[in-house]
Design a protein around this motif. Structure first.
Motif, mmCIF file in Angstrom:
data_model
loop_
_atom_site.group_PDB
_atom_site.id
_atom_site.type_symbol
_atom_site.label_atom_id
_atom_site.label_comp_id
_atom_site.label_asym_id
_atom_site.label_seq_id
_atom_site.Cartn_x
_atom_site.Cartn_y
_atom_site.Cartn_z
ATOM 1 N N SER A 30 -1.209 12.154 71.178
ATOM 2 C CA SER A 30 -0.072 12.544 71.155
ATOM 3 C C SER A 30 0.261 13.389 69.516
ATOM 4 N N ARG A 31 -0.785 12.191 68.278
ATOM 5 C CA ARG A 31 -0.849 12.124 67.343
ATOM 6 C C ARG A 31 -1.832 13.590 66.310
ATOM 7 N N TYR A 32 -2.421 14.022 67.237
ATOM 8 C CA TYR A 32 -3.708 14.645 67.312
ATOM 9 C C TYR A 32 -3.236 16.569 67.194
ATOM 10 N N ALA A 33 -4.172 17.033 65.956
ATOM 11 C CA ALA A 33 -3.070 18.678 65.852
ATOM 12 C C ALA A 33 -4.345 18.958 66.905
ATOM 13 N N MET A 34 -4.030 20.520 67.735
ATOM 14 C CA MET A 34 -4.435 21.185 69.118
ATOM 15 C C MET A 34 -4.706 21.708 68.481
ATOM 16 N N GLY A 35 -5.708 23.221 68.966
ATOM 17 C CA GLY A 35 -5.666 24.313 68.898
ATOM 18 C C GLY A 35 -6.125 24.585 70.394
ATOM 19 N N TRP A 36 -6.563 26.387 70.561
ATOM 20 C CA TRP A 36 -6.775 26.708 71.760
ATOM 21 C C TRP A 36 -7.998 28.103 71.009
ATOM 22 N N PHE A 37 -9.360 27.798 71.504
ATOM 23 C CA PHE A 37 -9.871 28.960 71.277
ATOM 24 C C PHE A 37 -10.580 29.305 72.031
ATOM 25 N N ARG A 38 -11.378 30.907 72.190
ATOM 26 C CA ARG A 38 -11.513 31.260 73.022
ATOM 27 C C ARG A 38 -13.051 32.152 72.966
ATOM 28 N N GLN A 39 -14.072 32.623 73.444
ATOM 29 C CA GLN A 39 -15.613 33.013 73.211
ATOM 30 C C GLN A 39 -15.901 33.898 74.629
ATOM 31 N N ALA A 40 -15.575 35.533 74.449
ATOM 32 C CA ALA A 40 -15.860 36.187 74.814
ATOM 33 C C ALA A 40 -17.393 36.360 75.053
ATOM 34 N N PRO A 41 -18.061 36.984 76.094
ATOM 35 C CA PRO A 41 -19.991 37.404 76.072
ATOM 36 C C PRO A 41 -19.993 37.988 74.937
ATOM 37 N N GLY A 42 -21.593 36.948 74.267
ATOM 38 C CA GLY A 42 -21.941 38.098 72.799
ATOM 39 C C GLY A 42 -21.236 38.066 71.965
ATOM 40 N N GLU A 44 -18.783 35.626 69.453
ATOM 41 C CA GLU A 44 -18.973 34.262 68.231
ATOM 42 C C GLU A 44 -16.887 33.964 69.354
ATOM 43 N N ARG A 45 -17.009 32.465 69.121
ATOM 44 C CA ARG A 45 -16.530 31.766 69.289
ATOM 45 C C ARG A 45 -14.453 32.386 68.432
ATOM 46 N N GLU A 46 -13.616 32.246 68.866
ATOM 47 C CA GLU A 46 -12.197 33.238 68.138
ATOM 48 C C GLU A 46 -11.269 31.883 68.145
ATOM 49 N N PHE A 47 -10.651 31.884 66.749
ATOM 50 C CA PHE A 47 -9.761 31.224 67.068
ATOM 51 C C PHE A 47 -8.046 31.445 67.754
ATOM 52 N N VAL A 48 -7.234 31.161 68.495
ATOM 53 C CA VAL A 48 -6.158 31.591 69.495
ATOM 54 C C VAL A 48 -4.806 31.543 68.721
ATOM 55 N N ASP A 59 1.068 28.778 65.486
ATOM 56 C CA ASP A 59 -0.018 29.361 64.522
ATOM 57 C C ASP A 59 -1.240 29.674 65.168
ATOM 58 N N MET A 60 -0.015 31.124 65.741
ATOM 59 C CA MET A 60 -1.214 32.643 66.345
ATOM 60 C C MET A 60 -1.976 33.275 65.713
ATOM 61 N N SER A 61 -2.730 33.424 66.455
ATOM 62 C CA SER A 61 -3.805 34.849 65.542
ATOM 63 C C SER A 61 -3.101 36.360 66.083
ATOM 64 N N ALA A 62 -3.283 37.212 65.069
ATOM 65 C CA ALA A 62 -3.120 38.698 65.456
ATOM 66 C C ALA A 62 -3.167 39.312 66.418
ATOM 67 N N ALA A 63 -4.427 38.868 67.276
ATOM 68 C CA ALA A 63 -4.951 39.776 68.662
ATOM 69 C C ALA A 63 -3.570 38.620 69.866
ATOM 70 N N VAL A 64 -2.931 37.887 68.994
ATOM 71 C CA VAL A 64 -2.065 37.172 71.103
ATOM 72 C C VAL A 64 -0.623 37.281 70.333
ATOM 73 N N LYS A 65 -0.885 37.131 69.210
ATOM 74 C CA LYS A 65 0.955 36.727 68.633
ATOM 75 C C LYS A 65 2.001 37.936 69.160
ATOM 76 N N GLY A 66 2.899 37.346 70.150
ATOM 77 C CA GLY A 66 3.468 38.528 70.483
ATOM 78 C C GLY A 66 3.956 38.261 71.787
ATOM 79 N N ARG A 67 1.951 37.939 72.600
ATOM 80 C CA ARG A 67 1.808 37.777 73.294
ATOM 81 C C ARG A 67 2.041 36.327 73.883
ATOM 82 N N PHE A 68 1.258 35.390 73.012
ATOM 83 C CA PHE A 68 1.072 33.894 73.905
ATOM 84 C C PHE A 68 1.839 33.226 73.100
ATOM 85 N N THR A 69 1.680 31.907 73.906
ATOM 86 C CA THR A 69 2.713 31.095 73.010
ATOM 87 C C THR A 69 1.931 29.414 73.382
#
Length: 123
Positions: A30-42, A44-48, A59-69
């Motif tokens: 519970s005291r850990y910083a946590m995040g989500w990343f994604r990797q599409a085929p071909g 690199e892994r990107e921050f979400v 903090d949200m990436s520009a690609a998902v801001k306003g759509r993901f929470t």
């Protein structure tokens, strides 16, 4: 040591929604910083998204801001990624990550990773 297990992935049509969960177990997750990343085929892994250990900062990436929470329930040692208005370009393996250094929320640097869950968005 922290173990992370993701769930909630699947196949959804464009415009649909999914909620991913990441269950953490081990030493004081519970005291850990946590995040989500994604990797599409071909690609690199990107921050979400990232969330501080108390949940007060996100903090949200520009690609998902306003759509993901991102959110967390420390009583359940679980982090969530609510994904709305999904697009085909959101198709990827989504992985959660954790780090015991709370400051790594700002650096997006994580030492513990889950195996990932597949999200496929059809057009």
């Amino acid at each position: 040591q922290v173990q992370l297990v993701e769930s909630g992935g699947g196949l959804v049509q464009a415009g649909g929604s999914l909620r991913l969960s990441c269950a953490a177990s081990g030493r004081t997750p519970s005291r850990y910083a946590m995040g989500w990343f994604r990797q599409a085929p071909g690609k690199e892994r990107e921050f979400v998204a990232a969330i501080s250990w108390g949940g007060g900062n996100t903090d949200m990436s520009a690609a998902v801001k306003g759509r993901f929470t991102i959110s967390r329930d420390n009583a359940k040692n679980t982090v969530y990624l609510q994904m709305n208005s999904l697009k085909p370009e959101d198709t990827a393996v989504y992985s959660c990550a954790a780090d015991p250094n709370p400051s790594n929320y700002y650096t997006r640097t994580y030492n513990y990773w889950g195996q990932g869950t597949q999200v496929t968005v059809s057009s």
